[in-house]
Design a protein around this motif. Structure first.
Motif, PDB file in Angstrom:
ATOM      1  N   GLU A 191     -23.165   7.496 -54.548  1.00  0.00           N
ATOM      2  CA  GLU A 191     -23.664   8.862 -54.499  1.00  0.00           C
ATOM      3  C   GLU A 191     -22.554   9.789 -54.943  1.00  0.00           C
ATOM      4  O   GLU A 191     -21.420   9.670 -54.470  1.00  0.00           O
ATOM      5  CB  GLU A 191     -24.127   9.216 -53.078  1.00  0.00           C
ATOM      6  CG  GLU A 191     -25.397   8.481 -52.705  1.00  0.00           C
ATOM      7  CD  GLU A 191     -25.949   8.956 -51.372  1.00  0.00           C
ATOM      8  OE1 GLU A 191     -26.048  10.176 -51.183  1.00  0.00           O
ATOM      9  OE2 GLU A 191     -26.262   8.104 -50.538  1.00  0.00           O
ATOM     10  N   LEU A 192     -22.885  10.693 -55.842  1.00  0.00           N
ATOM     11  CA  LEU A 192     -21.877  11.579 -56.417  1.00  0.00           C
ATOM     12  C   LEU A 192     -21.104  12.316 -55.326  1.00  0.00           C
ATOM     13  O   LEU A 192     -19.885  12.475 -55.398  1.00  0.00           O
ATOM     14  CB  LEU A 192     -22.565  12.589 -57.347  1.00  0.00           C
ATOM     15  CG  LEU A 192     -21.658  13.218 -58.410  1.00  0.00           C
ATOM     16  CD1 LEU A 192     -20.966  12.160 -59.240  1.00  0.00           C
ATOM     17  CD2 LEU A 192     -22.458  14.146 -59.298  1.00  0.00           C
ATOM     18  N   GLU A 193     -21.850  12.704 -54.299  1.00  0.00           N
ATOM     19  CA  GLU A 193     -21.280  13.444 -53.179  1.00  0.00           C
ATOM     20  C   GLU A 193     -20.071  12.727 -52.568  1.00  0.00           C
ATOM     21  O   GLU A 193     -19.131  13.349 -52.099  1.00  0.00           O
ATOM     22  CB  GLU A 193     -22.384  13.614 -52.127  1.00  0.00           C
ATOM     23  CG  GLU A 193     -21.977  14.349 -50.875  1.00  0.00           C
ATOM     24  CD  GLU A 193     -23.147  14.413 -49.889  1.00  0.00           C
ATOM     25  OE1 GLU A 193     -24.263  13.971 -50.241  1.00  0.00           O
ATOM     26  OE2 GLU A 193     -22.916  14.894 -48.773  1.00  0.00           O
ATOM     27  N   TYR A 194     -20.135  11.389 -52.548  1.00  0.00           N
ATOM     28  CA  TYR A 194     -19.072  10.633 -51.875  1.00  0.00           C
ATOM     29  C   TYR A 194     -18.073   9.995 -52.833  1.00  0.00           C
ATOM     30  O   TYR A 194     -17.201   9.250 -52.399  1.00  0.00           O
ATOM     31  CB  TYR A 194     -19.698   9.563 -50.978  1.00  0.00           C
ATOM     32  CG  TYR A 194     -20.612  10.143 -49.936  1.00  0.00           C
ATOM     33  CD1 TYR A 194     -20.082  10.954 -48.924  1.00  0.00           C
ATOM     34  CD2 TYR A 194     -21.980   9.930 -49.974  1.00  0.00           C
ATOM     35  CE1 TYR A 194     -20.916  11.524 -47.977  1.00  0.00           C
ATOM     36  CE2 TYR A 194     -22.821  10.493 -49.024  1.00  0.00           C
ATOM     37  CZ  TYR A 194     -22.283  11.294 -48.033  1.00  0.00           C
ATOM     38  OH  TYR A 194     -23.097  11.862 -47.094  1.00  0.00           O
ATOM     39  N   SER A 195     -18.205  10.254 -54.123  1.00  0.00           N
ATOM     40  CA  SER A 195     -17.278   9.608 -55.057  1.00  0.00           C
ATOM     41  C   SER A 195     -15.929  10.316 -55.035  1.00  0.00           C
ATOM     42  O   SER A 195     -15.862  11.538 -54.865  1.00  0.00           O
ATOM     43  CB  SER A 195     -17.859   9.587 -56.460  1.00  0.00           C
ATOM     44  OG  SER A 195     -17.835  10.878 -57.011  1.00  0.00           O
TER      45      SER A 195
END
Lengths: 206, 206
Positions: free
Chosen positions: A188-192
């Motif tokens: 998930e982009l949020e956690y990259s």
């Protein structure tokens, strides 16, 4: 030192095993019946008879009736134009399982930690050079792909390998590349993290 | 199935070892020299010759020249009036190391999971009863302490053992207890769970 402690001491040399789990292994074995222990003992001592190391890719494989090369290095169905370099046998297995690569392999047997003083002794650097040169001289090899892990040790190993292989690649006009970087499937982009995003941004595709 | 896979399959039976680590063990062993593997193989097959199981406490210990009891069960320096019941050999070792208990032990060889249909088959329940009865009949035993883990399996095991031992304790006038509950050393009150606080509150001391 009694044999319980001796055996625990040997298990402590296993990757990822500390003193507590080593002792737990010994108690587990004591709890198993003698047949299991004897079978394990036989499997260990016969390992060298049944498993060989390929003279080309250096991976361990069931010992063949004849020859010194593994089924992949020896097969006419293998794409002998590409050579993919991985750190360890488990990496080879993971890539083989994907079914997306059909060329040759080379197993380094480890990676190079940052600040390592003798990098050439941590991996099969000399053997890799010789093997790549041999394949290039034979005229089959066209491309070398370095597939190290996406972590500091992997990056360090990649940098070291490039230094060794670049002169060879230039001399024999081989293409030399490393695995692409970007978002792993499911990320998930949020956690990259910053690095992952940076790589994904640089490698963006139209 | 080749011998590499067979060996990995055996390692997967080890406590806490999944398929990946099992294979890593095999590759580790292949990377070690043959001497190490042969030594490990010998240590495994000779385990039964060098380690015995005590006929009283059931723990594994270096095989004695004569007799069937371990050094603790056999020693006149052991307090033969108390019997402490633990789940596994590692628990015995941990308690022994504290130096705060000098009596006899009994190793259950496991614990009883919640909803277990055959609890008596998961632990040495029958052997414990017989052994406690034998010691009580001899007239030495005065106290039984159940030292199971402070988790649901340990509590379940404790409840099961109490049912077995209470009639015996009543008949021979033995005192029967379980380990005290409360704050572990180093626990910050802020982070302790409800159960721990409840036990600590109940067992408060003046």
């Amino acid at each position: 030192m009694n044999s319980l402690e001796k055996l625990a001491g040997m298990f402590m040399k296993f990757p990822g095993i500390g003193p507590r789990q080593a002792r737990r292994f010994v108690y587990f074995l004591l709890g198993e019946n003698k047949t299991f222990r004897d079978e394990l003992s036989r499997a260990l001592s016969s390992l060298s008879d049944s498993i060989a190391q390929c003279a080309s890719c250096r991976r361990f494989f069931p010992r063949p009736k004849t020859g010194t090369f593994c089924d992949i290095c020896d097969s006419p169905h293998t794409d002998h134009r590409t050579l993919l370099i991985v750190e360890k046998d488990a990496d080879f297995e993971a890539i083989k399982k994907t079914g997306s690569y059909n060329g040759r392999y080379f197993i380094l047997g480890g990676n190079i930690p940052i600040l390592e003083e003798n990098p050439s002794q941590k991996i099969r650097a000399r053997e890799l050079f010789d093997e790549a040169q041999r394949q290039a001289t034979e005229g089959t090899l066209k491309e070398i792909i370095i597939a190290t892990s996406a972590n500091p040790e992997g990056d360090n190993t990649l940098a070291y390998l490039k230094k060794i292989i670049e002169p060879l690649a230039t001399h024999y006009s081989l293409s030399l590349s490393a695995l692409g970087r970007g978002l792993s499937t499911g990320t998930e982009l949020e956690y990259s993290d910053t690095d992952t995003f940076k790589h994904a941004f640089e490698n963006r595709r139209g």
